[in-house]
Design a protein around this motif. Structure first.
Motif, PDB file in Angstrom:
ATOM      1  N   ASP A  86       0.819  -1.213   0.000  1.00 33.09           N
ATOM      2  CA  ASP A  86       0.000   0.000   0.000  1.00 33.09           C
ATOM      3  C   ASP A  86       0.854   1.265   0.000  1.00 33.09           C
ATOM      4  O   ASP A  86       0.372   2.348  -0.347  1.00 33.09           O
ATOM      5  N   LEU A  87       2.126   1.151   0.375  1.00 27.96           N
ATOM      6  CA  LEU A  87       3.023   2.311   0.393  1.00 27.96           C
ATOM      7  C   LEU A  87       3.917   2.364  -0.840  1.00 27.96           C
ATOM      8  O   LEU A  87       4.736   3.275  -0.965  1.00 27.96           O
ATOM      9  N   ALA A  88       3.777   1.398  -1.728  1.00 28.00           N
ATOM     10  CA  ALA A  88       4.676   1.297  -2.879  1.00 28.00           C
ATOM     11  C   ALA A  88       3.952   1.616  -4.177  1.00 28.00           C
ATOM     12  O   ALA A  88       2.742   1.390  -4.299  1.00 28.00           O
ATOM     13  N   ASP A  89       4.685   2.131  -5.134  1.00 31.39           N
ATOM     14  CA  ASP A  89       4.180   2.355  -6.485  1.00 31.39           C
ATOM     15  C   ASP A  89       4.392   1.068  -7.281  1.00 31.39           C
ATOM     16  O   ASP A  89       5.523   0.705  -7.592  1.00 31.39           O
ATOM     17  N   LEU A  90       3.301   0.388  -7.597  1.00 36.32           N
ATOM     18  CA  LEU A  90       3.402  -0.919  -8.238  1.00 36.32           C
ATOM     19  C   LEU A  90       3.081  -0.868  -9.732  1.00 36.32           C
ATOM     20  O   LEU A  90       2.738  -1.890 -10.334  1.00 36.32           O
ATOM     21  N   THR A 111       2.024  -8.066  -0.569  1.00 36.08           N
ATOM     22  CA  THR A 111       0.988  -8.074   0.462  1.00 36.08           C
ATOM     23  C   THR A 111       0.878  -6.725   1.166  1.00 36.08           C
ATOM     24  O   THR A 111       1.792  -5.906   1.135  1.00 36.08           O
ATOM     25  N   ASN A 112      -0.269  -6.554   1.808  1.00 35.93           N
ATOM     26  CA  ASN A 112      -0.484  -5.492   2.791  1.00 35.93           C
ATOM     27  C   ASN A 112      -1.058  -6.188   4.014  1.00 35.93           C
ATOM     28  O   ASN A 112      -2.260  -6.448   4.090  1.00 35.93           O
ATOM     29  N   GLU A 117      -4.356  -7.931   2.643  1.00 35.31           N
ATOM     30  CA  GLU A 117      -4.415  -8.061   1.186  1.00 35.31           C
ATOM     31  C   GLU A 117      -3.421  -9.115   0.698  1.00 35.31           C
ATOM     32  O   GLU A 117      -2.239  -9.069   1.049  1.00 35.31           O
ATOM     33  N   ASN A 118      -3.920 -10.042  -0.111  1.00 35.41           N
ATOM     34  CA  ASN A 118      -3.138 -11.116  -0.749  1.00 35.41           C
ATOM     35  C   ASN A 118      -2.562 -12.118   0.248  1.00 35.41           C
ATOM     36  O   ASN A 118      -1.826 -13.027  -0.161  1.00 35.41           O
TER      37      ASN A 118
END
Length: 334
Positions: A86-90, A111-112, A117-118
């Motif tokens: 959630d903090l990364a640009d994917l 994951t988060n 998530e995932n």
């Protein structure tokens, strides 16, 4: 964050630093050795383990991992979990996966763990990896034992707690925190699943004995793998400012009421200190005696800047774009 037209024009015209000044930074002083005791304890527990889950920060998927993990624990099936997605640009996720596969890492999950998530993908993948491997003398055991490893503060304990929420409907089994060093010892087995019966071993964060470059050290520090004061709050704030400007994340301008985006950390911290009232009295010796002068409290302003913006409040970033694009981290540590 949207800047005003005037601020946008100013930001577009600004000449941001192309590189962060790295000279004179003592990386060895920042990181407390390679924590050999923890690594030896992990090695001694390997005979109980069916699979290794390595957790790393998704903002730095291509740098900062401990190479000793693969060297010393590499006989076991290995799953890389890139947490804090959630903090990364994917947007470059496919290229990241291809890059990791080129390094021999074919089993990767983003994951988060805070929002689970995932996370449900992990136990089926671990079960499959273990089923394809030789379990040696553990073949008669019906339960699975998985070791969770990684550098400090990447979410190992959060992953364990998330798995328990998902599969056992139970709460926390391990303490978590926003700073490195919460888990200090290899713990006893923690159940995370009933079917299949699976236990995880939480382990302390273990850093590499040698950080590959000063910039890699700064990336690790910005992601919280070491305590801020070891690097210096003002150095950390400067690298964060450099990173935010490079990624065109200008939320700090509106938050602190600045006239425009700025690449000078001293000017930014001075404005932050004045806005927040973070000042201090300093005695100055003059020809007529001592005079009390009010000066900005730069360390306090730097701490506020870091606390407010390092966790992605400006939008997500990916700190490893330089590695992904074929530019190795600058200033290799001798």
């Amino acid at each position: 964050m949207r800047l005003t037209p005037r601020a946008l024009c100013s930001a577009a015209q600004a000449a941001w630093r192309e590189n962060f000044p790295l000279c004179g930074r003592d990386v060895a002083r920042w990181f407390p050795g390679h924590m050999a005791k923890g690594l030896k304890k992990m090695q001694s527990s390997l005979k109980l383990v069916d699979c290794i889950i390595e957790v790393h920060d998704a903002r730095i998927p291509l740098s900062g991992r401990n190479p000793l993990f693969q060297e010393t624990l590499g006989l076991k099936p290995h799953l890389l979990v890139l947490n804090k997605m959630d903090l990364a640009d994917l947007t470059e996720q496919q290229k990241i996966m291809q890059h990791l596969e080129g390094e021999g890492l074919k089993n990767v999950i983003f994951t988060n763990c805070v929002k689970d998530e995932n996370v449900k993908q992990i136990i089926p993948m671990v079960t499959e990896l273990t089923g394809r491997s030789h379990r040696y003398h553990r073949r008669e055991n019906l339960e699975y034992c998985i070791m969770v490893i990684g550098v400090p503060n990447v979410g190992k304990s959060s992953l364990i707690n998330s798995l328990r929420r998902q599969h056992l409907r139970k709460g926390k089994a391990t303490r978590v925190g926003g700073e490195p060093g919460i888990t200090r010892a290899v713990m006893s087995k923690i159940q995370v699943s009933e079917r299949p019966l699976m236990f995880l071993l939480d382990t302390p964060g273990v850093l590499a004995p040698r950080i590959e470059s000063v910039e890699t050290g700064l990336k690790l520090a910005l992601c919280g793998t070491v305590l801020d004061h070891l690097v210096g709050e003002e150095t950390m704030a400067d690298y964060l400012l450099y990173t935010l400007n490079k990624h065109q994340r200008f939320g700090y301008v509106q938050h602190y009421g600045l006239g425009s985006a700025c690449d000078n950390i001293e000017r930014v911290l001075k404005s932050v200190a004045v806005k927040l009232g973070k000042t201090q009295k300093v005695k100055v010796l003059t020809g007529t005696g001592n005079v009390n002068v009010i000066q900005p409290n730069y360390p306090a302003a730097a701490r506020d800047f870091l606390q407010t913006f390092r966790r992605g409040l400006l939008g997500s970033v990916m700190l490893d774009l330089d590695v992904l694009r074929g530019h190795p981290p600058a200033e290799t540590v001798p």
